[in-house]
Each structure stands twice: as structure tokens, then as C-alpha cells.
Design an enzyme around this catalytic site. Structure first.
Site, PDB file in Angstrom:
ATOM      1  N   ASP A  33     -11.613  17.219   7.922  1.00 24.36           N
ATOM      2  CA  ASP A  33     -10.555  16.426   8.542  1.00 24.36           C
ATOM      3  C   ASP A  33      -9.931  15.469   7.530  1.00 24.36           C
ATOM      4  OD1 ASP A  33     -11.077  17.636  10.990  1.00 24.36           O
ATOM      5  OD2 ASP A  33     -12.508  16.083  11.586  1.00 24.36           O
ATOM      6  N   HIS A  46       0.836  -1.205   0.000  1.00 25.69           N
ATOM      7  CA  HIS A  46       0.000   0.000   0.000  1.00 25.69           C
ATOM      8  C   HIS A  46       0.868   1.250   0.000  1.00 25.69           C
ATOM      9  CE1 HIS A  46      -3.324   2.718   1.440  1.00 25.69           C
ATOM     10  NE2 HIS A  46      -2.266   3.359   1.945  1.00 25.69           N
ATOM     11  N   GLU A  47       1.826   1.297   0.893  1.00 28.25           N
ATOM     12  CA  GLU A  47       2.659   2.499   0.994  1.00 28.25           C
ATOM     13  C   GLU A  47       3.544   2.676  -0.241  1.00 28.25           C
ATOM     14  OE1 GLU A  47       2.473   4.975   3.116  1.00 28.25           O
ATOM     15  OE2 GLU A  47       0.760   3.963   4.001  1.00 28.25           O
ATOM     16  N   GLU A  90      -5.660   7.069  -2.043  1.00 26.14           N
ATOM     17  CA  GLU A  90      -5.678   6.044  -1.006  1.00 26.14           C
ATOM     18  C   GLU A  90      -6.236   4.724  -1.543  1.00 26.14           C
ATOM     19  OE1 GLU A  90      -4.711   5.495   2.120  1.00 26.14           O
ATOM     20  OE2 GLU A  90      -3.566   7.360   2.018  1.00 26.14           O
ATOM     21  N   TYR A 109      -3.622  14.952  -2.981  1.00 29.78           N
ATOM     22  CA  TYR A 109      -4.038  14.266  -1.759  1.00 29.78           C
ATOM     23  C   TYR A 109      -5.065  15.095  -0.982  1.00 29.78           C
ATOM     24  CZ  TYR A 109      -3.409  10.821   1.934  1.00 29.78           C
ATOM     25  OH  TYR A 109      -3.594   9.797   2.844  1.00 29.78           O
ATOM     26  N   HIS A 119      -9.065   8.888   3.812  1.00 31.50           N
ATOM     27  CA  HIS A 119      -9.053   7.509   4.289  1.00 31.50           C
ATOM     28  C   HIS A 119     -10.453   6.962   4.492  1.00 31.50           C
ATOM     29  CE1 HIS A 119      -4.874   8.615   5.485  1.00 31.50           C
ATOM     30  NE2 HIS A 119      -4.648   7.334   5.210  1.00 31.50           N
ATOM     31  N   HIS A 124       1.780   4.340  -3.087  1.00 29.54           N
ATOM     32  CA  HIS A 124       1.754   5.806  -3.099  1.00 29.54           C
ATOM     33  C   HIS A 124       2.896   6.335  -3.972  1.00 29.54           C
ATOM     34  CE1 HIS A 124      -1.535   6.725  -0.484  1.00 29.54           C
ATOM     35  NE2 HIS A 124      -1.033   6.067   0.550  1.00 29.54           N
TER      36      HIS A 124
END
Length: 360
Positions: A274, A178-179, A202, A193, A280, A182
Site C-alpha cells: 500500500d 512540504h509540498e 517524503e 516515489y 508515508h 517535492h
């Protein structure tokens, strides 16, 4: 690590982590200092690193190492041990081709980086996340009881978790992938983002994280669990994972963490300031669309459904500020271009329709 356009035409790094900030915020407000302390320290560390990344961006754009000669067909991995400090990358403990060490975190990170490289190369003909064989660097044992993992544009970083809510962040290969994904987005569509483009950023990482896990386990779409971060939550937590692509909003329901807030369709889209506009949270909507497509097509998810997402991400038509509908329309076009007017295109149309995203 995610990217947004710079005003000078370059790239603007935005610090991204696998654990959503709303989970750490909730833990930080716990009455139990054993839970609140690590969460507060993690939030503080993330905030400091985010500030440093932004300050560095004002001086110069990120530098991607050049690859000489032919594009590599094998990964170049280097693992480091931070020894619970925060200086990166730390002490080198394993380089490409070296034997496994006695540290399980090092070995899991090494394997996860390799699994991500393997999927991109074998399924899509791409050499590493930049398409040019970019070396894959990972640092384990970052900070003390650090409840996160991140990719900073140059390397992966893994915390050990607090042992109460989160375990070692190398335990889930899809977290690693996942990371790194990015970084794939950074070198392709460069999705901003924030808002829906950020939620797509995401979601793309969740998609490729799940694909890497399925590919490495030899699982079909029907066999996969479609969970992101399964095995990451400690035994005391009432939950399976950080997110569910199959059923967003059901990954956990815990006295401390609360209930998974992800929506599964546009009917429940969350408007918020937020988390960069809920990146997310609302990512659950395109996540479920991908799950619906992959299971409708059957077989190996990376072969048809994954190929379409890869085509859109790398095709050059996806803008940095694309919303869900923009992405959906491009997947329909990609299905027609690659497979014609057959079952694949109809399955794409149906998947987006079921989550309430228009395709025309």
C-alpha cells in the site's frame, strides 16, 4: 507531486498529497457520513487527478517555465481562488507585491510560498525550487470540503478541509513547504516515489517543511516542535499533527483516525504494497535521523543539518532509486567534505545508527 524516471528518459509525474492515503481510507470507512463523505470525495478527486497526470505524461514531459535574464532573488507569487470548484488555477486574486486580501487562505498561502522561497535563497543560495526563479503559483478553496493539499509540478493547490477532521490546509506553513519541496526533489535527485526512495522523497519534504517553519519563526532546533501539520487537525481530533519527526508514531491517537503508524527505526520497518510501499509510513525513520542530528548539533537546524541534506539532494551523487543506506552514506561524506572529521560527521554517524540505518 513526485517524480520517477520515464522509460523514454524523461520524467514521470506521480501525484502526491500531504494527507497519507491510509488516513483518508480510514475516514472513508467511517459510519458517520459527515466524516466519510468528504474523505470519499477527496479520494475520488485524487484518483482522477492522478490518472490525468499519468495520461498527460504519455503525451509529453512536464514543461518548466524558462526564466529570462539573471536568476531572480525575489519570489514571483500568484494566488488564485477556485471558488470550491476543481478547474485550475481559478480566478486570480493576488499577484506578487499586491496588498493582502480579505481572504485569510489567500494571505496564508502567499506568505507560505514566500517563506519557502526565502529559506532556499538565504540559507542555500537557490532561487526557487528549480534554482532558476520558478514562479510560485497557488490555488485556494479547491473543491468542496477537500481534505488535502498538493503540488502538481506547476502549482500548489489547497483544500478547505471538512472542518470536522481537517481544517484549512493553508494554516500550516510546513504543509505548504512540504509540498513545494517535492518540486525541489523533482528538480534535483528526482527520487522514485516507491519503497525506500519514495520514503526518502517524503522525508526530504518533511525536513524542508520543518526547516521553513523553524526559519520563519526564528526557532532553534531545541525550540522547534518537530511536528508536521500542527494546527491542521480539528479540535475534535485527539492528536497534535500529521507526523512527528521527533517521535514518529505519536502524532495522533484518535478513535476515528486510529493511532499514528509511523516507525521510528528499522526494527519496526513496515513491509507493505500500500501507499507505494509505505512511503508515508517509513519516512519516519529518516525523519527521526534528521531530528537527532539537528538537535545534537544544536543552533539553527538549517545551518548545518539542513545544509548536509541540501548538499546530498543537489550534489548529483544521489540516485533516483537510492535507499536509506545510500542516503545515509552520502550524508556522512557530505559532513566530511563540508566540515571535516569533526563533530558534525560523528553526529551524522550516531543519528543513523540510532535509527538502525547502516552508513558503511
Amino acid at each position: 507531486m513526485c517524480m520517477s524516471p520515464r522509460t523514454d528518459g524523461g520524467l514521470h509525474p506521480v501525484f502526491c498529497t500531504i494527507v497519507p492515503p491510509h488516513l483518508l481510507d480510514r475516514l472513508a470507512r467511517s459510519d458517520d457520513p459527515v466524516l466519510a463523505g468528504p474523505a470519499r470525495r477527496t479520494l475520488a478527486a485524487d484518483g482522477l487527478r492522478r490518472t490525468r497526470r499519468r495520461a498527460a505524461t504519455l503525451e509529453a514531459p512536464p514543461v518548466v517555465p524558462a526564466t529570462a535574464g539573471a536568476v531572480p532573488t525575489k519570489p514571483h507569487r500568484t494566488l488564485y481562488d477556485c471558488r470550491n470548484g476543481t478547474a485550475l488555477p481559478g480566478r486570480e486574486v493576488r499577484d506578487e507585491g499586491e496588498d493582502a486580501t480579505g481572504d485569510a487562505s489567500v494571505n496564508r498561502a502567499y506568505a507560505g510560498l514566500g517563506a519557502t522561497f526565502e529559506l532556499l535563497l538565504q540559507a542555500y543560495g537557490r532561487s526557487s525550487i528549480d534554482g532558476k526563479g520558478m514562479p510560485l503559483i497557488g490555488s485556494v478553496h479547491y473543491d468542496e470540503k477537500y481534505n488535502n493539499a498538493f503540488f502538481d509540478g506547476e502549482q500548489m493547490v489547497f483544500g478547505d478541509g471538512d472542518g470536522e477532521i481537517f481544517l484549512d490546509f493553508t494554516v500550516a506553513v510546513d504543509v505548504i513547504a512540504h509540498e513545494l519541496a517535492h518540486g525541489l526533489t523533482q528538480h534535483t535527485a528526482n527520487l522514485v516515489y516507491e519503497g525506500q526512495s519514495g520514503a526518502l522523497n517524503e522525508s526530504v519534504s518533511d525536513v524542508f517543511g520543518s526547516l521553513v517553519k523553524q526559519y520563519s519563526l526564528g526557532q532553534s532546533a531545541e525550540q522547534a516542535d518537530w511536528l508536521i501539520g500542527a494546527g491542521l487537525l480539528a479540535p475534535r481530533v485527539s492528536g497534535e499533527a500529521l507526523r512527528s519527526m521527533k517521535a514518529p508514531g505519536t502524532a495522533y491517537d484518535d478513535d476515528v483516525l486510529g493511532k499514528d503508524p509511523q516507525p521510528a527505526s528499522m526494527d519496526d520497518y513496515i513491509e507493505t504494497d500500500d501507499d507505494n510501499g509505505g512511503v508515508h509510513l517509513n519516512s519516519g525513520i529518516p525523519n527521526r535521523a534528521f531530528y537527532l542530528l539537528a538537535t545534537a548539533l544544536g543552533g539553527n537546524s538549517w545551518e548545518r543539518a539542513g545544509q548536509l541534506w541540501f548538499d546530498v539532494l543537489t550534489g548529483g551523487e544521489l540516485t533516483a532509486t537510492a535507499d536509506f543506506a545510500d542516503f545515509a552514506r552520502l550524508t556522512v561524506s557530505a559532513a566530511r567534505d563540508r566540515f571535516g572529521e569533526g563533530d558534525e560527521r560523528e553526529a551524522v554517524l550516531k543519528a543513523w545508527s540510532e535509527v538502525g540505518v547502516p552508513t558503511s
